[in-house]
Write a protein that holds these residues in place. Structure first.
Motif: not given
Length: 69
Positions: A1-13
């Motif tokens: 497994m690999r970890r992925l940090d993801l930045l998303i907008s508040a709307d997408l969240d």
């Protein structure tokens, strides 16, 4: 497994959370399933099936995606 940090907008969240809650699954499973749909679309396109859509008549489908939601 690999970890992925993801930045998303508040709307997408909010949308991600709504989809997860509506389907009774974890947010990360929503992302995994979304990627599976994109992978299936890529494979279908390579097989000469370039369109993705929705129908009320499953008998008309050339390819069916199961367990998406």
């Amino acid at each position: 497994m690999r970890r992925l940090d993801l930045l998303i907008s508040a709307d997408l969240d909010q949308e991600l959370t709504a989809i997860a809650e509506g389907a009774g699954i974890c947010r990360h499973d929503v992302l995994r399933r979304g990627l599976a749909v994109l992978k299936a679309a890529r494979i279908a396109r390579a097989r000469g099936l370039p369109h993705i859509g929705f129908t009320t008549d499953p008998a008309r489908l050339d390819l069916e995606l199961l367990n998406v939601l």
